[in-house]
Design an enzyme around this catalytic site. Structure first.
Site, PDB file in Angstrom:
ATOM      1  CD  GLN A 190      -1.778  -2.266   1.809  1.00 25.06           C
ATOM      2  OE1 GLN A 190      -0.625  -2.693   1.860  1.00 25.06           O
ATOM      3  NE2 GLN A 190      -2.788  -2.952   2.311  1.00 25.06           N
ATOM      4  CG  ASP A 229      -7.075  -0.335  10.152  1.00 24.51           C
ATOM      5  OD1 ASP A 229      -5.904   0.029   9.970  1.00 24.51           O
ATOM      6  OD2 ASP A 229      -7.897  -0.512   9.229  1.00 24.51           O
TER       7      ASP A 229
HETATM    8  O1  MRU Z   1      -5.461  -3.325   4.707  1.00 24.08           O
HETATM    9  P1  MRU Z   1      -5.685  -1.862   4.502  1.00 24.08           P
HETATM   10  O2  MRU Z   1      -4.998  -1.319   3.290  1.00 24.08           O
HETATM   11  O3  MRU Z   1      -7.158  -1.502   4.537  1.00 24.08           O
HETATM   12  O4  MRU Z   1      -5.015  -1.186   5.774  1.00 24.08           O
HETATM   13  C1  MRU Z   1      -5.133   0.196   5.929  1.00 24.08           C
HETATM   14  C2  MRU Z   1      -4.405   0.753   7.083  1.00 24.08           C
HETATM   15  O5  MRU Z   1      -3.853   0.039   7.897  1.00 24.08           O
HETATM   16  C3  MRU Z   1      -4.473   2.236   7.273  1.00 24.08           C
HETATM   17  O6  MRU Z   1      -3.295   2.727   7.843  1.00 24.08           O
HETATM   18  C4  MRU Z   1      -5.647   2.536   8.216  1.00 24.08           C
HETATM   19  O7  MRU Z   1      -6.828   1.961   7.731  1.00 24.08           O
HETATM   20  C5  MRU Z   1      -5.848   3.986   8.423  1.00 24.08           C
HETATM   21  S1  MRU Z   1      -6.594   4.768   7.028  1.00 24.08           S
HETATM   22  C6  MRU Z   1      -6.912   6.344   7.460  1.00 24.08           C
END
Ligand code: MRU
Length: 339
Positions: free
Chosen positions: A196, A237
């Protein structure tokens, strides 16, 4: 600012998502007209990031009540869709939060004629979306003072516009600092296994003209030791009542490294990420994902056939490692969440 999620039209409209599995190579917008398509998009990370999956799920519920006769029947459909969507990903509390909010809202309006019921539910989904955008902006305003001229800032995963309704969480202070003419570099962890950081954060920040330096996750210690990083900002999260914070796997390691090098470590997150029903981070449900995320990459196998794999998608950073939580209401100490 990039919009990852957009509702197109009115009650008979559809949800348009920027397919994040295709970035940075292809900019593909996906139209979801059925709730199962939204479920699939959340499950395989076409839309991802805690606030964004909450907003997408809210619009998914709007889809679930289209072409249904009677508000009671529509509400039953919505409740079924809510259960489906909530099960798509367990760690980000924003998903359950948005779905439960819309479910309660719909339940209280069951006596409305169906067309009015549908309009009201769409308006509430839009409100969740707009509130999220406003929270991002406020987080940016509260965090912008942390960014100084010439600084190196490290971030992990993607907590930017792609993960929210606008501006992002961890990236919001950076966008606002840039808008006011501050120059800084952002060290972006590539964020194994789904990249990501490399695919999304590096793309998003460079689109906005921000100076990005991409590093492998395993380089963070060295980059800190070389004195290139003065601040870490990540998203979240789910944050337990004591401030323990779940975020993308690898965040805990970054927090430990920041502590070892005396670098402030901030979490940027809206209050919809708080889960005050959990005393601490040990009860945060962690999502485990498929083996192939680790055994396959660059279109080929990168590990022996049949090898055992352990793939938690999130880890929990203890509150003691967190300098502050940048929220829409200001910067809080982890111990201040319950006040
Ligand atoms: O697996 P993902 O790509 O959904 O994980 C996203 C994250 O860990 C982000 O850092 C988190 O959701 C914060 S978004 C403002």
């Amino acid at each position: 600012m990039i919009r990852a999620i957009e509702w197109i039209g009115e009650t008979e409209g559809y949800l348009q998502l920027l397919d994040q599995t295709r970035l940075p190579n292809d900019i593909v917008r996906l139209s979801c007209r059925e709730v199962v398509e939204v479920f699939e998009a959340i499950k395989v990370l076409r839309v991802r990031g805690a606030p964004a999956i909450g907003v997408a799920a809210a619009y998914g519920l709007v889809l679930s009540i289209q072409r249904v006769d009677g508000s009671r029947r529509a509400c039953e459909q919505l409740v079924k869709a809510a259960d489906l969507l909530k099960g798509a990903r367990p760690t980000a509390v924003n998903l359950a939060w948005a779905v439960e909010r819309l479910k309660a809202f719909a339940g209280a309006r069951i006596s409305l004629p169906v067309a009015e019921f549908q309009r009201a539910v769409l308006a509430e989904a839009r409100k969740i979306d707009h509130e999220n955008a406003a929270m991002c902006k406020a987080i940016g305003q509260h965090g912008v003072g942390l960014i100084a001229q010439g600084m190196g800032v490290l971030t992990h995963c993607n907590a930017g516009a792609l993960a929210t309704s606008e501006y992002g969480m961890a990236l919001a202070p950076l966008y606002l600092a840039r808008e006011s003419g501050v120059d800084f570099a952002v060290y972006v962890d590539e964020t194994r296994p789904l990249l990501q950081g490399a695919r999304l954060t590096a793309w998003e920040l460079s689109q906005q003209g921000i100076n990005v330096v991409l590093i492998c996750d395993s380089m963070a210690a060295q980059v800190m030791k070389e004195g290139r990083v003065q601040l870490v900002i990540v998203g979240a999260d789910r944050i337990a009542a004591n401030g323990d914070t779940a975020n993308k796997i690898g965040t805990y390691g970054v927090a430990l490294l920041a502590k070892a090098h005396g670098i402030p470590f901030y979490v940027a997150a809206p209050s919809s990420t708080f889960d005050l029903s959990l005393a601490n981070g040990t009860a945060i449900p962690i999502e485990y994902r498929g083996d192939q995320e680790i055994t396959e990459g660059l279109g080929k196998r990168t590990a022996p056939e049949g090898i055992k794999v352990y793939n938690p998608a999130f880890d929990v950073t203890p509150a003691a490692l967190i300098s502050g939580i940048i929220t829409e209401n200001g910067i809080l100490k982890p111990s201040e969440l319950q006040k």
